[in-house]
Design a protein around this motif. Structure first.
Motif, PDB file in Angstrom:
ATOM      1  N   GLU A  19     -18.684   7.901  -3.254  1.00  0.00           N
ATOM      2  CA  GLU A  19     -17.931   7.073  -4.369  1.00  0.00           C
ATOM      3  C   GLU A  19     -18.148   8.306  -4.936  1.00  0.00           C
ATOM      4  O   GLU A  19     -17.805   8.355  -6.701  1.00  0.00           O
ATOM      5  CB  GLU A  19     -17.918   6.516  -5.206  1.00  0.00           C
ATOM      6  N   VAL A  46       1.081  -1.495   0.092  1.00  0.00           N
ATOM      7  CA  VAL A  46       0.029  -0.053  -0.336  1.00  0.00           C
ATOM      8  C   VAL A  46       0.496   1.562   0.121  1.00  0.00           C
ATOM      9  O   VAL A  46       0.814   2.080  -1.023  1.00  0.00           O
ATOM     10  CB  VAL A  46      -0.706   0.191   1.049  1.00  0.00           C
ATOM     11  N   PRO A  87      -2.352   6.554  -5.541  1.00  0.00           N
ATOM     12  CA  PRO A  87      -2.397   7.928  -5.591  1.00  0.00           C
ATOM     13  C   PRO A  87      -1.781   7.249  -7.031  1.00  0.00           C
ATOM     14  O   PRO A  87      -1.730   8.224  -8.223  1.00  0.00           O
ATOM     15  CB  PRO A  87      -1.942   8.574  -4.607  1.00  0.00           C
ATOM     16  N   HIS A  91     -11.192  -2.193 -11.282  1.00  0.00           N
ATOM     17  CA  HIS A  91     -12.015  -2.989 -10.508  1.00  0.00           C
ATOM     18  C   HIS A  91     -13.278  -3.993 -11.530  1.00  0.00           C
ATOM     19  O   HIS A  91     -13.052  -5.410 -11.087  1.00  0.00           O
ATOM     20  CB  HIS A  91     -13.366  -3.094  -9.042  1.00  0.00           C
ATOM     21  N   ILE A 146     -26.514  -4.539  -5.693  1.00  0.00           N
ATOM     22  CA  ILE A 146     -26.744  -2.760  -6.184  1.00  0.00           C
ATOM     23  C   ILE A 146     -24.684  -2.776  -7.225  1.00  0.00           C
ATOM     24  O   ILE A 146     -24.281  -3.877  -6.641  1.00  0.00           O
ATOM     25  CB  ILE A 146     -27.009  -1.976  -5.804  1.00  0.00           C
ATOM     26  N   PRO A 182     -21.369   3.087  -8.375  1.00  0.00           N
ATOM     27  CA  PRO A 182     -22.891   2.307  -7.962  1.00  0.00           C
ATOM     28  C   PRO A 182     -23.808   2.603  -8.110  1.00  0.00           C
ATOM     29  O   PRO A 182     -25.313   2.606  -7.887  1.00  0.00           O
ATOM     30  CB  PRO A 182     -22.360   0.777  -8.159  1.00  0.00           C
ATOM     31  N   VAL A 183     -24.256   3.227  -6.907  1.00  0.00           N
ATOM     32  CA  VAL A 183     -24.548   4.159  -5.823  1.00  0.00           C
ATOM     33  C   VAL A 183     -25.012   4.913  -6.649  1.00  0.00           C
ATOM     34  O   VAL A 183     -26.124   4.993  -6.522  1.00  0.00           O
ATOM     35  CB  VAL A 183     -24.533   4.695  -5.016  1.00  0.00           C
ATOM     36  N   THR A 190     -18.392  -6.096 -11.088  1.00  0.00           N
ATOM     37  CA  THR A 190     -17.373  -5.712  -9.373  1.00  0.00           C
ATOM     38  C   THR A 190     -17.928  -6.361  -9.024  1.00  0.00           C
ATOM     39  O   THR A 190     -17.835  -7.628  -8.263  1.00  0.00           O
ATOM     40  CB  THR A 190     -17.040  -4.265  -9.329  1.00  0.00           C
ATOM     41  N   THR A 191     -19.348  -6.033  -8.465  1.00  0.00           N
ATOM     42  CA  THR A 191     -20.057  -7.250  -7.333  1.00  0.00           C
ATOM     43  C   THR A 191     -21.078  -8.264  -7.645  1.00  0.00           C
ATOM     44  O   THR A 191     -21.477  -8.793  -7.280  1.00  0.00           O
ATOM     45  CB  THR A 191     -20.829  -5.590  -6.873  1.00  0.00           C
TER      46      THR A 191
END
Lengths: 372, 367
Positions: free
Chosen positions: A352, A4, A224, A196, A140, A65-66, A144-145
């Motif tokens: 997001e 990371v 970044p 993703h 939702i 997504p939201v 990816t999900t």
């Protein structure tokens, strides 16, 4: 933290920034869209845009997504949650998304059984533990999900959990990108592709962006340095007059994607003829519903739903934010009627969402710069 | 930079929007929600509207208007501090502690960070029908032991039992009385430009331990709650840097970020934080990274922030580091005068961003 910290190294970031600066033609503006909301979040959190030369403009895309869930679907979810004996399980982000008459958080406070879960498997666990309740998972997300929802449905089927169903709102990345690229107003020079989503569908799946629309696309990671390197790769293509799909996120993303994940998506879901996107309207073949084989686990077939189209509030400009047509602060209600505490639009709710990211992270630095 | 921003972002209009946002932010929040939601308990903006928009104006006392962790009471020449807190944690036992220990330490800490030596506590128990006596006994013993360790006596109490399902195992309310210490004069409005910001230990451990103990995440990690009395650390600070100490706050729900925001607002100063200097234990950092939650917003039960005048900062840091649990204390930032009421984070790349109160609970990332 290993794996990371390396991607947040300040010295390397500055080096990348100066390489990017060397790739711009002075005075020639270049517009890059970061498709994914996760990228928007990183850009504001680390003030990446401030490292870039003035010629490069980052435009936020539709990949939150939201943000793309239309009000009518939120209303349907609230209606499901309000039924006697029903538990609605959803991700935390959905709790505050406004429907036409309040949010799931408010429905919960008014007595509906709404529970926040971290994974669709948690929803299945609730169904197993509480066989007397109908448990509905509010699914939702982009590709990816979708696999985790699909695996959960497969498991529910295998275990014969009869009191579990799925209110499916999974969407696909390609149709809205095509819609954006077809629009004559949005004159993009390149795209930063969603890392993703690409983990599942593969970087090759974005080939149409280069082949049919003649735009470079670089699939990017979320740290970044990932973003800076992806911007550099896109700018290099532009400078060299090339256009291709390139993969910066090679440590995670493969060209063909994840075959097992794609197979389970194919097994459990079927494309919907059309689906409404918040602010973008109806887009053909842009979303997934449950395949007929899984009809018995489909909440839309289990419960009578209004399925009504609810127009966005007139003052809301989420659609223009999601298509990069305006910046968050250009929305007529940004920061006044629409704030993270009392959001009108979805873009102000999700971490997001471009508006929330801008509101929560960005505003002071820019204010000081603009003044100073 | 200014010219660049002006050409890129349309300059004037964006600036005006920001000014509107900044002005709205500085106003007293109004409590205008139709119903109470979980967000009102999360320690972010919704909690702020409840406290500053409803409770504080309704009660209208000068002590409450300070928005400190304890209120000042002067009685017969004695300078006292009074505070109260309710504990509703689920599960009631978790790695590193339990509700009984929290209930004592939480109230002791509200007194400690108000520079008051904890003297006495009251304990109210709300018990759910069906609670096992062994579980109750364990919590009572945990309270007795935490009180003993903190040097406070439990001098009064109350018990209520409610029907099954009307509470979650047990709720505990504690009220604490303390003697304000003469070595320092602290207050939420006493912070001044130039002050140093200290954090007394690694952040985010308690909230992460609770999240993991609920087993909603399916993660296994050795993270323990940091619950402990902060009085020994405060006592050491008062000795080492008393006259230079401006303000302290224990960074409970809402985490260090929320504590700093509340204080920046109360003192009308700007607080700048260097994110990299903030101590975070590796398992906590890894869990929050995985979830997409910022450890600065995760609850602590034994970590405080302290604002110290620059001339006292070195002594204060040394005192914290020598106190139990303070080994990793750090100076994490400074106070400036502008922009008032805001907390800014310096990014590793030389930029800065706002670290605001959250609207509600911190949310894990979806994808």
């Amino acid at each position: 933290m290993r794996y990371v910290d390396e991607f947040r190294d300040a010295g390397l970031a500055r080096a990348l920034a100066s390489r990017i600066a060397s790739l711009v033609e002075p005075g020639r503006r270049r517009k890059l869209m970061e498709v994914c909301g996760g990228h928007t979040h990183t850009i504001y959190r680390y003030a990446i845009d401030e490292l870039l030369p003035a010629e490069i403009e980052l435009v936020h895309g539709p990949g939150c997504p939201v943000c793309v869930i239309p009000m009518g679907r939120v209303d349907d979810a609230i209606a499901i949650a309000g039924r006697d004996g029903v538990t609605l399980a959803c991700f935390g982000d959905m709790m505050r998304v406004p429907g036409s008459a309040g949010s799931l958080q408010e429905a919960s406070a008014a007595g509906a059984d709404v529970r926040v879960v971290y994974s669709p498997l948690d929803a299945l666990r609730i169904a197993r533990e509480e066989p007397g309740r109908e448990v509905v998972f509010f699914a939702i997300g982009f590709e990816t999900t979708a696999p985790s929802t699909a695996l959960t449905l497969r498991r529910a089927r295998a275990e014969g959990v009869a009191n579990f169903s799925c209110f499916c709102n999974h969407v696909l990345i390609e149709p809205p990108l095509r819609a954006l690229l077809d629009s004559p107003d949005l004159d993009l020079d390149g795209l930063i592709g969603p890392g993703h989503v690409a983990t599942i569908i593969g970087s090759d799946a974005f080939g149409f962006v280069a082949a049919e629309y003649g735009r470079p696309l670089v699939v990017s990671g979320f740290e970044p340095l990932d973003l800076l390197r992806s911007i550099e790769m896109a700018m290099l293509q532009i400078a060299e007059g090339r256009c291709a799909v390139e993969n910066q996120y090679g440590r995670v993303v493969a060209g063909p994607g994840n075959a097992a994940a794609l197979a389970v998506i194919d097994e459990v879901f079927a494309p919907r003829p059309t689906f409404e996107w918040r602010g973008l309207g109806f887009i053909d073949s842009s979303a997934l519903g449950l395949a007929d084989d899984y009809a018995d686990l489909d909440a839309e077939r289990r419960f009578p739903l209004a399925g009504a189209r609810v127009a966005d509030p007139r003052e809301c400009q989420c659609g223009e934010v999601l298509t990069g047509a305006i910046k968050p602060w250009e929305c007529r209600v940004f920061g006044t009627a629409c704030t993270p505490e009392h959001a009108i639009g979805t873009c102000m709710v999700s971490p997001e969402g471009a508006c929330a990211a801008y509101y929560n992270y960005g505003r002071h630095t820019r204010q000081r710069e603009a003044v100073g | 930079m200014s010219e660049r921003t002006a050409t890129r972002d349309g300059g004037g209009r964006e600036r005006r929007i920001r000014e509107i946002v900044a002005t709205a932010r500085g106003k007293r929040p109004r409590f205008r929600d139709e119903i109470v939601t979980m967000a009102h308990g999360a320690g972010g903006k919704a909690s702020q509207t409840l406290i500053e928009g409803l409770l504080e104006p309704a009660f209208g006392s000068a002590a409450l208007a300070e928005l400190g962790d304890a209120g000042a009471v002067d009685a017969g020449g004695a300078a006292l501090a009074l505070t109260t807190d309710s504990f509703v944690v689920r599960p009631i036992r978790f790695p590193g502690g339990s509700i009984g220990e929290l209930a004592v330490n939480g109230t002791v800490n509200d007194l400690a960070v108000s520079a008051a030596r904890p003297l006495a506590l009251t304990v109210s128990l709300v018990l759910e029908e069906g609670l096992e006596s062994d579980a109750l006994r364990a919590e009572v013993e945990a309270m007795a032991s935490a009180a003993g360790a903190a040097g406070v006596e439990v001098v009064a109490g109350d018990t209520k039992v409610v029907e099954r399902g009307r509470c979650d195992s047990m709720y505990v309310c504690t009220t604490g009385l303390g003697a304000r210490d003469g070595r320092a004069s602290v207050g939420t409005r006493a912070i001044a430009p130039g002050d140093r910001v200290l954090v007394s230990g690694p952040v985010g451990s308690h909230g992460t331990a609770i999240m993991l103990a609920r087993d909603d995440l399916g993660l296994d990690a050795d993270v323990r709650s940091d619950t402990r009395s902060l009085w020994p650390a405060v006592d050491a600070l008062l000795d080492a840097a008393g006259p230079h100490l401006r303000c302290m706050r224990d960074a409970t729900r809402g985490g260090v970020a929320s504590a700093l925001n509340e204080l920046a607002r109360a003192s009308a100063v700007a607080v700048t934080v260097r994110e990299r200097e903030v101590p975070v234990d590796p398992p906590v950092a890894a869990a929050s990274e995985l979830l997409g939650i910022d450890p600065m917003y995760i609850a602590n039960e034994g970590v405080m922030v302290a604002f110290v005048a620059p001339e006292g900062a070195d002594a204060a840091l040394a005192a914290l580091r020598a106190s139990p649990g303070g080994e990793r204390a750090a100076v994490v930032g400074e106070v400036a005068d502008d922009p008032p009421g805001m907390v800014l984070v310096e990014t590793p790349f030389g930029g800065s961003r706002v670290m605001d109160l959250l609207a509600g609970d911190p949310l894990p990332r979806i994808c």
